[in-house]
Design an enzyme around this catalytic site. Structure first.
Site, short mmCIF file in Angstrom:
data_model
loop_
_atom_site.label_atom_id
_atom_site.label_comp_id
_atom_site.label_asym_id
_atom_site.label_seq_id
_atom_site.Cartn_x
_atom_site.Cartn_y
_atom_site.Cartn_z
CG HIS A 181 25.86 39.27 -34.65
ND1 HIS A 181 26.03 38.13 -33.90
CD2 HIS A 181 26.76 40.16 -34.18
CE1 HIS A 181 26.97 38.34 -32.99
NE2 HIS A 181 27.43 39.57 -33.14
CD GLU A 235 20.12 61.77 -40.78
OE1 GLU A 235 19.23 60.97 -40.48
OE2 GLU A 235 19.90 62.81 -41.40
CD GLU A 260 14.86 61.39 -46.17
OE1 GLU A 260 13.78 61.97 -45.99
OE2 GLU A 260 15.93 61.81 -45.70
CB CYS A 289 -1.98 68.38 -48.12
SG CYS A 289 -2.44 66.78 -48.77
C1 AGP Z 1 14.49 63.34 -42.79
O1 AGP Z 1 15.36 63.52 -43.85
C2 AGP Z 1 13.15 62.89 -43.15
N1 AGP Z 1 12.54 63.67 -44.16
C3 AGP Z 1 12.25 62.43 -42.04
O2 AGP Z 1 12.81 61.26 -41.53
C4 AGP Z 1 11.99 63.41 -40.87
O3 AGP Z 1 13.14 63.59 -40.11
C5 AGP Z 1 10.85 62.84 -40.01
O4 AGP Z 1 9.69 62.75 -40.78
C6 AGP Z 1 10.59 63.65 -38.77
O5 AGP Z 1 10.18 64.94 -39.08
P1 AGP Z 1 10.12 66.07 -37.98
O6 AGP Z 1 11.51 66.29 -37.50
O7 AGP Z 1 9.56 67.25 -38.68
O8 AGP Z 1 9.25 65.58 -36.89
#
Ligand code: AGP
Length: 603
Positions: free
Chosen positions: A502, A479, A486, A2
């Site tokens: 596995h 990654e 995502e 938010c």
């Molecule tokens: C990454 O593409 C994501 N949106 C998500 O995994 C993100 O890296 C995670 O929420 C951690 O966020 P932060 O680095 O702001 O802590």
């Protein structure tokens, strides 16, 4: 999650609020609204959908929103589905509020309200705040009513409230971020500075349990003991352009294109040609302590966690100590074994992620020395740790993290070489190599962009992908899979290539392509090629990222040869591009993918 904004000044508030909300939309985008005070009334327009939908609703509603005091909100639903009714602001005749966070005791407070014949009209936790303030307004001044209501809240909150009979904005903060932007004759409020860099570079960062009363001539702040406190303004110079798309179709592709610059900025100001690294002050931890560390614990979430996984073997190699990398949401409820010589590192782009923040708090409570690696200036995680090394990536707006990831790697590599030197290793060559990485990244971006785009066209209709890699390429595969999930909503599994046999091999058929990430470095390359043969034998398609051509791959993305330890900086780029272009072909909302928010500030 938010985003909240507020404005009090001489100009009309509406456009400022809408601008701010657009900049904060990455924090949540399922519904939005504004409340503006005009003479002695508060007018509210809110709607399900994005800020553009709010703009249409404002035009359609013909509501008088001409006042100079207002608040706004863009929502990521926690309690109650994303409907117009549940959208913020929540209001009564006398008060209107916006909130970011979760009121954990809202059911109890609902009962309290019911016993006073006050019933909620929405499914949200937030509405109780507006109703409580309104209830207290029957007997108390707006200031006291606000204080009394806030006192009853348990949970996380950043709240901004405006009142029908007062030219003031009242704020309360606990665990959710809230910043006040300062300019002559105007005060701005936002969840983070990206919403305000257009207007000012001077900010007051409120602390937990702070309450603030803002009028045209004054800002009064009370601390957790409700005593007046001065919070010194800080200057943060993020350029306006860095938070704009600048001719790119999406922030994500702009941010991928900026990766080499982000890494250059992150390392250049801290390293000299002679191989010295200047991060002593930022680390803020005694060198003697660093010399004697016997374990490093890294905690992060999502992409930041994968940066930690990449760094683990690098840090272990140069420091000679065990590095434990943990996911925030797991670590904070675990029973880790610490010793006095442990170093704790929290990694976070936003500096707000609840699980990472609480893990850091936990580590501090255990008496550990703590360090954070953060992108957003003055964010909670940056301020909580004993030291913070900022990634100098500039604002990252797209929900999918890209340039922050490579900048985190840059800091972690610098840290590994720095600690290595303290522990007596000669790391001069590595530092010289690190300085060459930004231009190699730029080359990788330019050389792979077209190939990857063509491959995305070819593969965008597949429903499942496997991403495999060994050694440093394992977290890069993870990654790559996360990026695809995502923004394209395609199922993708990242795995260590050796684990394929596995279990995941059962997924392989002509409809499940595998992205194999393998530089031509032994022992990894030959073993991964064997995995490729096994995939081919089961009719699987292979997209291979490597510096060496191979007939076993259906498609190749060629990457220039580079020292093994620096391969993550290059190999992640085509994977980010692949996810981007697939999502583009599928017509998705790339910068604001469904269900996600950039800063996950709730558990
Ligand atoms: C990454 O593409 C994501 N949106 C998500 O995994 C993100 O890296 C995670 O929420 C951690 O966020 P932060 O680095 O702001 O802590």
């Amino acid at each position: 999650m938010c985003g909240i904004v507020g404005y009090l000044g001489n100009e009309k508030a509406l456009n400022i609020l809408l601008n701010g909300l657009s900049a904060l939309e990455y924090r949540g985008y399922d519904s939005a609204g504004v409340s503006i005070k005009t003479d002695n009334n508060i007018h509210t327009v809110k709607t399900k959908g994005k800020i553009v939908d709010l703009m249409s609703s404002i035009i359609e509603s013909k509501t008088d929103l001409n006042g100079t005091i207002g608040i706004g909100h863009t929502r990521w639903a926690t309690h109650g589905s994303p409907t117009t009714n549940n959208a913020h602001p929540h209001f009564t005749d006398r008060v209107s509020i916006v909130h970011n966070g979760i009121i954990e005791n809202y059911r109890e407070l609902e009962e309290l309200l019911k016993s006073n014949n006050i019933t909620k009209k929405t499914d949200t936790d937030t509405e109780v705040i507006a109703l409580l303030i309104d209830m207290f307004l029957k007997e108390k001044s707006p200031k006291d009513a606000f204080l009394s209501a806030i006192e009853l809240l348990k949970g996380s909150y950043a709240i901004a409230a405006i009142f029908k009979d007062e030219d003031t904005i009242m704020l309360a903060k606990n665990e959710s971020p809230l910043v006040i932007g300062l300019k002559e004759n105007a005060t701005y409020i936002a969840s983070d500075i990206s919403a305000l860099i257009e207007y000012t570079d001077r900010f007051i960062f409120l602390e937990d349990k702070d309450i603030a009363f803002i009028t045209k001539n004054s800002i009064e702040i009370l601390d957790k003991n409700q005593e007046k406190v001065e919070r010194k303004p800080k200057t943060v110079a993020w350029s306006k352009e860095s938070a704009q798309k600048g001719g790119f179709k999406h922030f994500m592709i702009k941010e991928i294109a900026e990766e080499s610059e982000a890494v250059r900025n992150t390392i250049q100001s801290r390293i000299d040609e002679k191989g010295n690294i200047y991060i002593d002050e930022e680390i803020g931890i005694d060198k003697q302590f660093l010399k004697n560390i016997d374990k490093i614990t890294i905690v992060a979430c999502g992409t930041s966690y994968y940066a930690g996984l990449v760094a683990k073997p690098i840090l272990e190699q140069y420091t000679g100590v065990f590095v434990n990398v943990e996911i925030g949401s797991e670590f904070r409820y675990s029973s880790p074994i610490f010793s006095n010589n442990n170093l704790f590192i929290a990694i976070s782009q936003s500096g707000e992620t609840a699980d990472t923040k609480e893990s850091l708090r936990f580590a501090k409570e255990k008496g550990l020395k703590t360090l954070s690696i953060v992108n957003v200036k003055e964010s909670a995680i940056a301020r909580m740790a004993d030291g913070c090394i900022y990634t100098l990536a500039g604002p990252e707006i797209s929900v999918a993290s890209t340039k922050a990831f490579v900048s985190q790697l840059a800091v972690l590599y610098m840290l590994a070489f720095y600690l290595g030197k303290i522990k007596g290793k000669n790391t001069k060559n590595q530092i010289t190599e690190l300085l060459k990485i930004p231009s190699k990244m730029q080359e990788t971006f330019e050389n792979s962009n077209k190939t990857v785009k063509d491959l995305a066209k070819k593969y965008h209709q597949y429903n499942n992908f496997l991403y495999l890699g060994r050694g440093l390429m394992h977290p890069i595969a993870l990654e790559g899979a996360l990026k695809l999930k995502e923004i394209s909503y395609i199922h993708a599994e990242g795995y260590p290539a050796g684990e394929m046999k596995h279990g995941p091999i059962a997924l392989i058929d002509e409809n499940t392509p595998t992205v194999l990430v393998t530089p031509n470095i032994e022992p990894f390359y030959s073993k991964t090629i064997s995995n490729a043969e096994e995939i081919k034998a089961r009719n699987g398609k292979i997209i291979m990222l490597s510096d060496k051509d191979t007939a076993v791959a259906d498609d190749m993305i060629k990457i220039s040869a580079i020292d093994y330890e620096f391969t993550p900086f290059l190999y992640v780029i085509p994977l980010q591009l692949f996810a981007y272009y697939i999502a583009l072909y599928l017509g998705h909302d790339i910068d604001q993918p469904r269900n996600l928010a950039k800063s996950v500030t709730v558990e």
